[in-house]
Design a protein around this motif. Sequence first.
Motif, PDB file in Angstrom:
ATOM      1  N   GLY A 165       0.827  -1.193   0.000  1.00 37.17           N
ATOM      2  CA  GLY A 165       0.000   0.000   0.000  1.00 37.17           C
ATOM      3  C   GLY A 165       0.861   1.242   0.000  1.00 37.17           C
ATOM      4  O   GLY A 165       2.091   1.165   0.125  1.00 37.17           O
ATOM      5  N   CYS A 176      12.241   0.945  -0.235  1.00 39.17           N
ATOM      6  CA  CYS A 176      12.099   1.474   1.121  1.00 39.17           C
ATOM      7  C   CYS A 176      12.986   0.744   2.122  1.00 39.17           C
ATOM      8  O   CYS A 176      13.012   1.103   3.298  1.00 39.17           O
ATOM      9  CB  CYS A 176      10.647   1.472   1.569  1.00 39.17           C
ATOM     10  N   TYR A 187       6.983  -2.245   7.140  1.00 41.22           N
ATOM     11  CA  TYR A 187       7.033  -2.890   5.812  1.00 41.22           C
ATOM     12  C   TYR A 187       8.481  -3.085   5.373  1.00 41.22           C
ATOM     13  O   TYR A 187       8.853  -4.149   4.863  1.00 41.22           O
ATOM     14  CB  TYR A 187       6.286  -1.984   4.829  1.00 41.22           C
ATOM     15  N   ASN A 192       9.342   2.688  -6.775  1.00 43.01           N
ATOM     16  CA  ASN A 192       7.865   2.728  -6.767  1.00 43.01           C
ATOM     17  C   ASN A 192       7.320   2.236  -8.116  1.00 43.01           C
ATOM     18  O   ASN A 192       7.747   2.727  -9.165  1.00 43.01           O
ATOM     19  CB  ASN A 192       7.377   4.159  -6.522  1.00 43.01           C
ATOM     20  N   HIS A 240      -0.961   3.884  -3.806  1.00 38.70           N
ATOM     21  CA  HIS A 240       0.264   4.673  -3.923  1.00 38.70           C
ATOM     22  C   HIS A 240      -0.074   6.010  -4.590  1.00 38.70           C
ATOM     23  O   HIS A 240      -1.174   6.201  -5.110  1.00 38.70           O
ATOM     24  CB  HIS A 240       1.308   3.908  -4.728  1.00 38.70           C
ATOM     25  N   VAL A 241       0.908   6.893  -4.583  1.00 32.92           N
ATOM     26  CA  VAL A 241       0.626   8.264  -5.009  1.00 32.92           C
ATOM     27  C   VAL A 241       0.157   8.369  -6.469  1.00 32.92           C
ATOM     28  O   VAL A 241      -0.782   9.120  -6.760  1.00 32.92           O
ATOM     29  CB  VAL A 241       1.839   9.200  -4.736  1.00 32.92           C
ATOM     30  N   VAL A 263      -3.582  17.841  -3.366  1.00 30.08           N
ATOM     31  CA  VAL A 263      -2.564  16.787  -3.287  1.00 30.08           C
ATOM     32  C   VAL A 263      -1.916  16.829  -1.910  1.00 30.08           C
ATOM     33  O   VAL A 263      -1.683  17.913  -1.363  1.00 30.08           O
ATOM     34  CB  VAL A 263      -1.514  16.992  -4.417  1.00 30.08           C
ATOM     35  N   TRP A 264      -1.616  15.651  -1.342  1.00 32.12           N
ATOM     36  CA  TRP A 264      -1.015  15.567  -0.007  1.00 32.12           C
ATOM     37  C   TRP A 264       0.432  16.062  -0.006  1.00 32.12           C
ATOM     38  O   TRP A 264       1.167  15.853  -0.970  1.00 32.12           O
ATOM     39  CB  TRP A 264      -0.967  14.128   0.490  1.00 32.12           C
ATOM     40  N   LYS A 268      13.902   9.105  -2.851  1.00 33.00           N
ATOM     41  CA  LYS A 268      14.068   7.647  -2.904  1.00 33.00           C
ATOM     42  C   LYS A 268      14.494   7.291  -4.321  1.00 33.00           C
ATOM     43  O   LYS A 268      13.728   6.760  -5.099  1.00 33.00           O
ATOM     44  CB  LYS A 268      12.713   7.004  -2.561  1.00 33.00           C
TER      45      LYS A 268
HETATM   46  O1  GFB Z   1       3.334   6.097  -3.215  1.00 28.71           O
HETATM   47  P1  GFB Z   1       3.313   6.695  -1.876  1.00 28.71           P
HETATM   48  O2  GFB Z   1       2.070   6.620  -1.113  1.00 28.71           O
HETATM   49  O3  GFB Z   1       4.366   6.044  -0.900  1.00 28.71           O
HETATM   50  O4  GFB Z   1       3.791   8.202  -2.097  1.00 28.71           O
HETATM   51  P2  GFB Z   1       5.920   6.245  -0.597  1.00 28.71           P
HETATM   52  C1  GFB Z   1       3.760   9.078  -1.051  1.00 28.71           C
HETATM   53  C2  GFB Z   1       4.206  10.466  -1.459  1.00 28.71           C
HETATM   54  O5  GFB Z   1       3.248  11.045  -2.338  1.00 28.71           O
HETATM   55  C3  GFB Z   1       4.268  11.345  -0.235  1.00 28.71           C
HETATM   56  C4  GFB Z   1       2.600  12.123  -1.685  1.00 28.71           C
HETATM   57  O6  GFB Z   1       5.233  12.378  -0.433  1.00 28.71           O
HETATM   58  C5  GFB Z   1       2.847  11.893  -0.181  1.00 28.71           C
HETATM   59  O7  GFB Z   1       2.746  13.084   0.566  1.00 28.71           O
HETATM   60  N1  GFB Z   1       1.159  12.139  -2.023  1.00 28.71           N
HETATM   61  C6  GFB Z   1       0.497  13.222  -2.465  1.00 28.71           C
HETATM   62  C7  GFB Z   1       0.272  11.124  -1.944  1.00 28.71           C
HETATM   63  N2  GFB Z   1      -0.798  12.961  -2.637  1.00 28.71           N
HETATM   64  C8  GFB Z   1      -0.968  11.650  -2.330  1.00 28.71           C
HETATM   65  C9  GFB Z   1      -2.113  10.789  -2.343  1.00 28.71           C
HETATM   66  O8  GFB Z   1      -3.243  11.171  -2.643  1.00 28.71           O
HETATM   67  N3  GFB Z   1      -1.898   9.490  -2.013  1.00 28.71           N
HETATM   68  C10 GFB Z   1      -0.656   9.007  -1.674  1.00 28.71           C
HETATM   69  N4  GFB Z   1      -0.510   7.693  -1.381  1.00 28.71           N
HETATM   70  N5  GFB Z   1       0.440   9.824  -1.614  1.00 28.71           N
HETATM   71  C11 GFB Z   1       5.630   3.749  -0.140  1.00 28.71           C
HETATM   72  C12 GFB Z   1       5.867   2.943   1.076  1.00 28.71           C
HETATM   73  O9  GFB Z   1       6.225   4.931   0.180  1.00 28.71           O
HETATM   74  O10 GFB Z   1       6.239   3.295  -1.301  1.00 28.71           O
HETATM   75  C13 GFB Z   1       5.932   1.514   0.822  1.00 28.71           C
HETATM   76  O11 GFB Z   1       4.918   3.293   2.043  1.00 28.71           O
HETATM   77  C14 GFB Z   1       6.518   1.112  -0.494  1.00 28.71           C
HETATM   78  O12 GFB Z   1       6.685   0.971   1.852  1.00 28.71           O
HETATM   79  C15 GFB Z   1       6.083   1.992  -1.611  1.00 28.71           C
HETATM   80  O13 GFB Z   1       7.919   1.100  -0.434  1.00 28.71           O
HETATM   81  C16 GFB Z   1       6.773   1.675  -2.907  1.00 28.71           C
HETATM   82  O14 GFB Z   1       6.723   6.323  -1.844  1.00 28.71           O
HETATM   83  O15 GFB Z   1       6.129   7.354   0.382  1.00 28.71           O
END
Ligand code: GFB
Length: 318
Positions: A68, A110, A137, A166, A180-181, A202-203, A278
């Motif tokens: 997730g 990660c 994770y 990612n 994911h984002v 957007v977050w 990353k």
């Molecule tokens: O893909 P994501 O959720 O995970 O991306 P990670 C997070 C980044 O996108 C953060 C921004 O900087 C969030 O603030 N973001 C902006 C958002 N808007 C949104 C939104 O609407 N939804 C989401 N999800 N993010 C994950 C790990 O890290 O990556 C796992 O939690 C795994 O462990 C995965 O490794 C590949 O890139 O931060």
Amino acid sequence: MDKNARIYVAGHRGLVGSALVRRLESGGYVNLLTREHADLDLTQQVAAEAFFAQEKPDYVVLAAARVGGIYANNTYRAEFLYQNLMIYSNVVCAAWKAGVKKLLFLGSSCVYPTRAAQPMSEECLLTGPLEPTNEPYAVAKIAGLKLCDSFNQQYGTNFMSVMPTNIYGIGDNFDLKSSHVLPALLRKCHEAKERGDATFNVWGSGEARREFLYADDLADACIFLLERYNACDLGTHINIGTGEDLPIRQLAEEIIDVVGFSGELTWDHSKSDGMPRKWLNVSRMQDLGWSAKTDLRTGLEQVYAWYQSEYPSALKTQ
Ligand code: GFB
């Protein structure tokens, strides 16, 4: 790999697992082994061992995992650690007992420390504290790669580990709380356009940087490694990425362009940025002769087309 080899794709319904099945089928592999989650729960040791003892796969690609985005990782910390530890322990040990010839374990970027030097090379594993939003994770992923390496060292198995950046692609998860984002922003932007909203929120700050690899490219890299290399050629693990990252702000702008949204981009600063950057060093994969083919714009357009035409029916069958 022999085209008739029995290849078990664990997690074949997921984003990466389904891309692996597509890649294996198009590569002429005719003996793929899959199981629905309802029929085989890999967190259960007895069930996992019985499956391996009965089916005796020649090769295994371990893409099964509880996954997730940042919100899900940070919220369901216990499940992300426990379920993944169980899956990796059960599958790796059962594969060893069943005499699997080669296994490929899918890790994640990660696993590297929050403050790792960028781009992150394979050597920076376990050199510093992990990013707090996904530490459980990441610990499970590190355990997975250490399981593979330890079985290799002690029992001479051929279990390789890859650390992808990612991933996004066809069949992605568009649920706004667990995704994911990239799929989250595609969906939010699309819905903002449909509603005629003035803004698309957007977050975070938009400053965090991420690297995005198309799932079919990752599948291609995995099969490239399985076909040509052994675990001992790769060290304990190898990075897979594009070699290029970008700020979330630029991703959001690209998505606005692909979706055709004409409102304003706004930021929710109450949400975490997670890891500041990353970015993977992919020179080892390049030295082996592999690099990603799908550029981000092309991938975004393909995923958006899939989201519009297939996602509603995919949702119904989930
Ligand atoms: O893909 P994501 O959720 O995970 O991306 P990670 C997070 C980044 O996108 C953060 C921004 O900087 C969030 O603030 N973001 C902006 C958002 N808007 C949104 C939104 O609407 N939804 C989401 N999800 N993010 C994950 C790990 O890290 O990556 C796992 O939690 C795994 O462990 C995965 O490794 C590949 O890139 O931060």
